[in-house]
Design a protein around this motif. Structure first.
Motif, mmCIF file in Angstrom:
data_model
loop_
_atom_site.group_PDB
_atom_site.id
_atom_site.type_symbol
_atom_site.label_atom_id
_atom_site.label_comp_id
_atom_site.label_asym_id
_atom_site.label_seq_id
_atom_site.Cartn_x
_atom_site.Cartn_y
_atom_site.Cartn_z
ATOM 1 N N LEU A 150 1.010 -1.284 0.113
ATOM 2 C CA LEU A 150 0.397 0.091 0.128
ATOM 3 C C LEU A 150 0.598 1.508 0.204
ATOM 4 O O LEU A 150 0.521 2.183 -0.604
ATOM 5 N N ASN A 151 2.274 1.524 0.527
ATOM 6 C CA ASN A 151 2.783 2.005 0.484
ATOM 7 C C ASN A 151 3.630 2.616 -0.574
ATOM 8 O O ASN A 151 4.238 3.424 -0.323
ATOM 9 N N GLN A 152 3.586 1.857 -1.481
ATOM 10 C CA GLN A 152 4.291 2.169 -3.063
ATOM 11 C C GLN A 152 3.881 2.792 -3.408
ATOM 12 O O GLN A 152 3.461 3.460 -4.573
ATOM 13 N N PHE A 153 2.188 3.027 -3.203
ATOM 14 C CA PHE A 153 1.340 4.449 -4.323
ATOM 15 C C PHE A 153 0.760 5.497 -3.807
ATOM 16 O O PHE A 153 1.713 6.012 -2.234
ATOM 17 N N TYR A 161 -3.640 7.025 -5.220
ATOM 18 C CA TYR A 161 -4.620 6.428 -4.164
ATOM 19 C C TYR A 161 -6.038 5.533 -4.297
ATOM 20 O O TYR A 161 -6.426 4.764 -3.654
ATOM 21 N N ARG A 162 -6.119 6.208 -5.855
ATOM 22 C CA ARG A 162 -7.539 4.765 -6.291
ATOM 23 C C ARG A 162 -6.841 3.900 -6.402
ATOM 24 O O ARG A 162 -7.284 2.716 -6.179
ATOM 25 N N ASN A 163 -5.479 3.214 -6.995
ATOM 26 C CA ASN A 163 -5.169 2.102 -6.847
ATOM 27 C C ASN A 163 -5.035 1.899 -5.328
ATOM 28 O O ASN A 163 -5.123 0.477 -5.278
ATOM 29 N N GLU A 249 -3.593 -3.884 -13.861
ATOM 30 C CA GLU A 249 -2.290 -5.638 -12.699
ATOM 31 C C GLU A 249 -1.238 -4.766 -13.813
ATOM 32 O O GLU A 249 -0.022 -5.368 -12.573
ATOM 33 N N LYS A 250 -0.851 -4.048 -14.673
ATOM 34 C CA LYS A 250 0.783 -3.469 -14.576
ATOM 35 C C LYS A 250 0.975 -2.953 -13.669
ATOM 36 O O LYS A 250 2.264 -2.275 -13.063
ATOM 37 N N GLN A 251 0.249 -2.064 -13.651
ATOM 38 C CA GLN A 251 0.544 -0.864 -11.907
ATOM 39 C C GLN A 251 0.657 -1.520 -10.552
ATOM 40 O O GLN A 251 1.856 -1.613 -9.400
ATOM 41 N N LEU A 252 -0.184 -2.965 -10.328
ATOM 42 C CA LEU A 252 -0.332 -3.591 -8.673
ATOM 43 C C LEU A 252 1.390 -3.825 -9.476
ATOM 44 O O LEU A 252 2.832 -4.080 -8.964
ATOM 45 N N LYS A 253 1.489 -4.691 -10.309
ATOM 46 C CA LYS A 253 2.646 -5.453 -10.450
ATOM 47 C C LYS A 253 4.053 -4.507 -10.062
ATOM 48 O O LYS A 253 4.629 -5.277 -9.474
ATOM 49 N N GLN A 254 3.928 -3.668 -10.899
ATOM 50 C CA GLN A 254 4.868 -2.646 -10.366
ATOM 51 C C GLN A 254 5.438 -2.640 -8.988
ATOM 52 O O GLN A 254 6.608 -2.332 -8.244
ATOM 53 N N ALA A 255 4.084 -1.906 -8.426
ATOM 54 C CA ALA A 255 4.040 -1.754 -6.668
ATOM 55 C C ALA A 255 4.808 -2.547 -6.446
ATOM 56 O O ALA A 255 5.746 -2.780 -5.255
ATOM 57 N N GLY A 256 4.543 -3.752 -6.439
ATOM 58 C CA GLY A 256 5.174 -5.381 -5.407
ATOM 59 C C GLY A 256 6.505 -5.413 -6.298
ATOM 60 O O GLY A 256 7.489 -5.746 -5.508
ATOM 61 N N GLU A 257 6.489 -5.053 -7.526
ATOM 62 C CA GLU A 257 8.598 -5.187 -7.837
ATOM 63 C C GLU A 257 9.231 -4.439 -7.221
ATOM 64 O O GLU A 257 10.438 -4.819 -6.463
ATOM 65 N N GLU A 258 8.640 -3.319 -6.049
ATOM 66 C CA GLU A 258 8.999 -1.762 -6.119
ATOM 67 C C GLU A 258 9.466 -2.686 -4.604
ATOM 68 O O GLU A 258 10.911 -2.378 -3.774
ATOM 69 N N ILE A 259 8.872 -3.567 -3.608
ATOM 70 C CA ILE A 259 9.126 -4.065 -2.606
ATOM 71 C C ILE A 259 9.714 -5.835 -2.527
ATOM 72 O O ILE A 259 9.133 -6.726 -2.023
ATOM 73 N N GLY A 260 9.354 -6.273 -4.473
ATOM 74 C CA GLY A 260 10.529 -8.066 -4.508
ATOM 75 C C GLY A 260 9.079 -8.693 -3.838
ATOM 76 O O GLY A 260 9.532 -10.152 -3.753
ATOM 77 N N LEU A 261 7.720 -8.088 -3.803
ATOM 78 C CA LEU A 261 6.561 -9.272 -3.907
ATOM 79 C C LEU A 261 6.094 -9.042 -5.212
ATOM 80 O O LEU A 261 5.333 -8.167 -5.681
ATOM 81 N N SER A 262 5.920 -10.292 -5.292
ATOM 82 C CA SER A 262 4.824 -10.770 -6.727
ATOM 83 C C SER A 262 3.491 -10.753 -6.218
ATOM 84 O O SER A 262 3.437 -11.605 -5.727
#
Length: 325
Positions: A150-153, A161-163, A249-262
């Protein structure tokens, strides 16, 4: 160009599916997989009539797909020049048994329909069995991982904020991402803390429910959204258009990659189901919330708790530990 007999019946089958109000995703799956199968029958065996299709043809087709690998079988060679499948990293990689079973299921549905319609005398799929697949443990998203995600947004920007709110809502309600992105502002009932989903996989409206914490976040988001857009959609783009599943999905994936989470949206839905069961929720209620056709579907999809989770649940509900002996 004149259709072969099998191609004609495929078109008729797709019209039948449309009349049953099946989802666009299901229709696309039927059309794509069955067209490739009919092309194989025509090119490899010169079979263009339903009654000429044998059980062996289906088994040989599965072997053919497995040997060729991913993205090597196409319905139109012109698409190769456009999509360039040979440039994909997974080109020619082994097609998974799950995908093979999806092909088999679609072929079985088609020939069962032909048999009911009286177009085939002997049904070639009667003795066809699904391939045994190894059930993989669904990856859990832990509380600290979810907080980091959540903190990646960027909350100061509309799309950020929407994401964040979308991710929170998926975790709190278990709805599908397609259902979530179709929500309109007036579908939310803050008094009873529930949301009406109108565009569901089963094409049947249903309600999902949200927590007090989610209620506060949603109220704040709705006011925030009104400063940026006037459209009824709850989660539009900054251009006031519908946010697509692929884009989110693309934006969520990018946010996850920032913290090493798939991470992907369906994984969050799985996470909701797991947490619901671990917190004492029952399968019947979970099935209704998720919009499954039966409890059996829910059981098959989500009863894959880890050994540690089963142990924890046992200690919470052990009958003897509740008695004073």
């Amino acid at each position: 160009m004149k259709l072969t007999e099998l191609e004609f019946f495929l078109e008729d089958f797709l019209l039948y599916c449309q009349s049953k109000n099946l989802s666009l995703k299901t229709l696309a799956s039927y059309e794509q997989s069955l067209k490739l199968f009919l092309l194989y029958l025509k090119n490899e065996h010169e079979v263009i009539e339903p009654n000429k299709v044998k059980t062996g043809h289906i088994r040989q087709y599965i072997k053919y797909v497995q040997e060729r690998g991913k993205y090597t079988v196409v319905g139109n060679n012109k698409s190769i020049k456009i999509n360039h499948p040979q440039n994909r990293k997974d080109y020619k990689k082994t097609v998974s048994n799950v995908t093979i079973n999806n092909y088999l299921r679609n072929i079985k549905v088609f020939f069962n329909w032909l048999h009911i319609e009286g177009e085939v005398r002997k049904n070639p799929v009667d003795s066809i069995k699904q391939i045994k697949t190894e059930r993989r443990q669904k990856k859990e998203i832990k509380e600290d991982e979810f907080r980091l995600l959540l903190n990646q947004f960027d909350y100061t920007k509309f799309h950020g904020y929407r994401n964040k709110v979308i991710v929170m809502l998926l975790q709190d309600t278990g709805m599908r991402i397609g259902e979530c992105l179709a929500i309109e502002a007036d579908h939310i009932d803050f008094k009873h803390r529930m949301i009406l989903l109108t565009k569901t996989k089963a094409r049947k409206e249903r309600y999902v429910y949200f927590s007090q914490q989610m209620s506060r976040e949603l109220r704040h988001y709705v006011k925030f959204k009104e400063r940026y857009t006037t459209v009824e959609l709850l989660f539009p783009t900054t251009r006031n258009t519908e946010l697509t599943i692929a884009s989110f999905e693309k934006q969520l994936k990018q946010a996850g990659e920032e913290i090493g989470l798939s991470v992907h949206p369906h994984q969050i839905r799985n996470n909701f189901a797991r947490q619901f069961l671990m917190n004492g929720g029952d399968l019947y209620t979970l099935s209704r919330i998720l919009g499954h056709s039966s409890v059996t579907v829910t059981e098959q999809a989500y009863l894959d708790l880890t050994r540690e989770e089963i142990a924890k649940k046992y200690h919470q509900h052990s009958p003897l530990s509740k008695w004073r002996l």
